[in-house]
Design a protein around this motif. Structure first.
Motif, PDB file in Angstrom:
ATOM      1  N   ARG A  47      64.104 115.014  49.002  1.00 48.38           N
ATOM      2  CA  ARG A  47      64.826 113.990  49.747  1.00 48.38           C
ATOM      3  C   ARG A  47      65.714 113.199  48.793  1.00 48.38           C
ATOM      4  N   TYR A  48      66.805 112.674  49.336  1.00 50.13           N
ATOM      5  CA  TYR A  48      67.686 111.807  48.557  1.00 50.13           C
ATOM      6  C   TYR A  48      67.709 110.439  49.230  1.00 50.13           C
ATOM      7  N   PHE A  49      67.389 109.415  48.460  1.00 48.95           N
ATOM      8  CA  PHE A  49      67.424 108.036  48.941  1.00 48.95           C
ATOM      9  C   PHE A  49      68.527 107.312  48.192  1.00 48.95           C
ATOM     10  N   GLU A  50      69.260 106.482  48.920  1.00 48.67           N
ATOM     11  CA  GLU A  50      70.294 105.693  48.262  1.00 48.67           C
ATOM     12  C   GLU A  50      70.275 104.279  48.814  1.00 48.67           C
ATOM     13  N   MET A  51      70.384 103.331  47.886  1.00 54.11           N
ATOM     14  CA  MET A  51      70.404 101.933  48.289  1.00 54.11           C
ATOM     15  C   MET A  51      71.660 101.259  47.756  1.00 54.11           C
ATOM     16  N   GLY A  52      72.082 100.237  48.472  1.00 54.24           N
ATOM     17  CA  GLY A  52      73.224  99.445  48.051  1.00 54.24           C
ATOM     18  C   GLY A  52      72.886  98.628  46.820  1.00 54.24           C
ATOM     19  N   PRO A  53      73.863  97.910  46.272  1.00 50.56           N
ATOM     20  CA  PRO A  53      73.706  97.188  45.015  1.00 50.56           C
ATOM     21  C   PRO A  53      72.526  96.211  44.937  1.00 50.56           C
ATOM     22  N   GLU A  54      72.017  95.729  46.041  1.00 52.51           N
ATOM     23  CA  GLU A  54      70.857  94.837  46.003  1.00 52.51           C
ATOM     24  C   GLU A  54      69.723  95.359  46.887  1.00 52.51           C
ATOM     25  N   GLY A  55      69.757  96.665  47.170  1.00 53.46           N
ATOM     26  CA  GLY A  55      68.760  97.266  48.042  1.00 53.46           C
ATOM     27  C   GLY A  55      67.433  97.524  47.346  1.00 53.46           C
ATOM     28  N   PHE A  56      66.417  97.778  48.158  1.00 51.00           N
ATOM     29  CA  PHE A  56      65.109  98.139  47.612  1.00 51.00           C
ATOM     30  C   PHE A  56      64.304  98.931  48.636  1.00 51.00           C
ATOM     31  N   SER A  57      63.405  99.744  48.122  1.00 50.82           N
ATOM     32  CA  SER A  57      62.496 100.507  48.972  1.00 50.82           C
ATOM     33  C   SER A  57      61.271  99.643  49.278  1.00 50.82           C
ATOM     34  N   THR A  58      60.395 100.171  50.094  1.00 49.67           N
ATOM     35  CA  THR A  58      59.179  99.462  50.471  1.00 49.67           C
ATOM     36  C   THR A  58      58.150  99.540  49.350  1.00 49.67           C
ATOM     37  N   LEU A  59      57.424  98.463  49.120  1.00 48.14           N
ATOM     38  CA  LEU A  59      56.288  98.475  48.207  1.00 48.14           C
ATOM     39  C   LEU A  59      55.146  99.156  48.962  1.00 48.14           C
ATOM     40  N   GLU A  60      54.705 100.318  48.457  1.00 46.49           N
ATOM     41  CA  GLU A  60      53.713 101.111  49.171  1.00 46.49           C
ATOM     42  C   GLU A  60      52.967 102.037  48.221  1.00 46.49           C
ATOM     43  N   ARG A  61      51.958 102.719  48.782  1.00 49.01           N
ATOM     44  CA  ARG A  61      51.233 103.752  48.045  1.00 49.01           C
ATOM     45  C   ARG A  61      50.792 104.818  49.044  1.00 49.01           C
ATOM     46  N   HIS A  62      50.456 105.998  48.494  1.00 45.15           N
ATOM     47  CA  HIS A  62      50.045 107.145  49.307  1.00 45.15           C
ATOM     48  C   HIS A  62      48.996 107.941  48.538  1.00 45.15           C
ATOM     49  N   GLU A  63      48.360 108.875  49.249  1.00 46.19           N
ATOM     50  CA  GLU A  63      47.431 109.768  48.556  1.00 46.19           C
ATOM     51  C   GLU A  63      48.181 110.889  47.851  1.00 46.19           C
ATOM     52  N   HIS A  64      49.450 111.128  48.207  1.00 46.75           N
ATOM     53  CA  HIS A  64      50.211 112.208  47.578  1.00 46.75           C
ATOM     54  C   HIS A  64      51.033 111.698  46.388  1.00 46.75           C
ATOM     55  N   MET A  65      51.301 112.604  45.486  1.00 48.86           N
ATOM     56  CA  MET A  65      52.096 112.330  44.290  1.00 48.86           C
ATOM     57  C   MET A  65      53.588 112.434  44.638  1.00 48.86           C
ATOM     58  N   HIS A  66      54.421 111.752  43.876  1.00 49.33           N
ATOM     59  CA  HIS A  66      55.882 111.843  44.002  1.00 49.33           C
ATOM     60  C   HIS A  66      56.458 112.288  42.656  1.00 49.33           C
ATOM     61  N   GLY A  67      57.509 113.066  42.714  1.00 52.22           N
ATOM     62  CA  GLY A  67      58.329 113.347  41.545  1.00 52.22           C
ATOM     63  C   GLY A  67      59.720 112.811  41.858  1.00 52.22           C
ATOM     64  N   VAL A  68      60.253 111.944  41.022  1.00 53.84           N
ATOM     65  CA  VAL A  68      61.527 111.270  41.299  1.00 53.84           C
ATOM     66  C   VAL A  68      62.482 111.484  40.131  1.00 53.84           C
ATOM     67  N   MET A  69      63.728 111.799  40.468  1.00 50.28           N
ATOM     68  CA  MET A  69      64.793 111.857  39.462  1.00 50.28           C
ATOM     69  C   MET A  69      65.876 110.883  39.894  1.00 50.28           C
ATOM     70  N   ILE A  70      66.217 109.964  39.005  1.00 52.51           N
ATOM     71  CA  ILE A  70      67.305 109.031  39.288  1.00 52.51           C
ATOM     72  C   ILE A  70      68.593 109.847  39.249  1.00 52.51           C
ATOM     73  N   PHE A  71      69.351 109.784  40.322  1.00 53.80           N
ATOM     74  CA  PHE A  71      70.514 110.651  40.515  1.00 53.80           C
ATOM     75  C   PHE A  71      71.830 109.896  40.399  1.00 53.80           C
ATOM     76  N   ARG A  72      71.781 108.603  40.675  1.00 56.65           N
ATOM     77  CA  ARG A  72      73.005 107.797  40.680  1.00 56.65           C
ATOM     78  C   ARG A  72      72.673 106.356  40.335  1.00 56.65           C
ATOM     79  N   GLY A  73      73.474 105.758  39.473  1.00 55.00           N
ATOM     80  CA  GLY A  73      73.334 104.339  39.169  1.00 55.00           C
ATOM     81  C   GLY A  73      72.142 104.019  38.296  1.00 55.00           C
ATOM     82  N   GLU A  74      71.683 102.805  38.433  1.00 57.06           N
ATOM     83  CA  GLU A  74      70.545 102.334  37.645  1.00 57.06           C
ATOM     84  C   GLU A  74      69.867 101.196  38.388  1.00 57.06           C
ATOM     85  N   GLY A  75      68.645 100.934  37.981  1.00 53.58           N
ATOM     86  CA  GLY A  75      67.865  99.878  38.612  1.00 53.58           C
ATOM     87  C   GLY A  75      66.517  99.768  37.933  1.00 53.58           C
TER      88      GLY A  75
END
Length: 148
Positions: A47-75
């Motif tokens: 999946r690809y997630f993108e947020m605006g300059p002051e955006g943020f994702s939800t603070l959460e947790r799951h039983e599954h693992m995530h692998g994330v690669m930063i694709f654009r910008g910084e934060g």
């Protein structure tokens, strides 16, 4: 074989540009998602997630693992009790049952690729007690308050 041509604006041919989650369901800001690949035979989804300059994702947790690669910008990202500055091409692993959140903190759009299991559990939000515990760490508190 599948081929999805890249389009301008970090979009892909034939891929729906979707809301991150249902508006008002959980706290998040200015973020969207695109499911680039869902392959049960691989047991994974990209999946690809993108947020605006002051955006943020939800603070959460799951039983599954995530692998994330930063694709654009910084934060910044919170994983457990650590806050890290991240930028294009950085890799982040999120272990099972670990609190995590991504924030666009550099005043620019921030996008990341996320690989997860095709079959996965629903996210859990922190209880008031768990949030209070997270906030005992000054760096985590500053991150959650948008000061980092």
């Amino acid at each position: 074989m599948m081929h999805r041509k890249a389009l301008d604006g970090f979009r892909w041919d034939g891929i729906d540009h979707l809301p991150y989650k249902e508006e008002g369901s959980v706290p998040f800001k200015d973020i969207s998602r695109q499911v680039l690949l869902s392959a049960p035979e691989l047991s994974g989804e990209l999946r690809y997630f993108e947020m605006g300059p002051e955006g943020f994702s939800t603070l959460e947790r799951h039983e599954h693992m995530h692998g994330v690669m930063i694709f654009r910008g910084e934060g910044h990202c919170l994983v457990g009790d650590e806050v890290r500055f991240v930028r294009e091409r950085d890799l982040v692993t999120i272990p099972p049952w670990t609190w995590h959140q991504f924030r666009a903190t550099a005043g620019v759009a921030f996008g990341f690729l996320c690989m997860v299991n095709t079959q996965r559990d629903k996210p859990q939000l922190p209880s008031d007690t768990e949030l209070e515990e997270l906030r005992t760490n000054p760096t985590v508190r500053a991150f959650l308050d948008g000061e980092i």
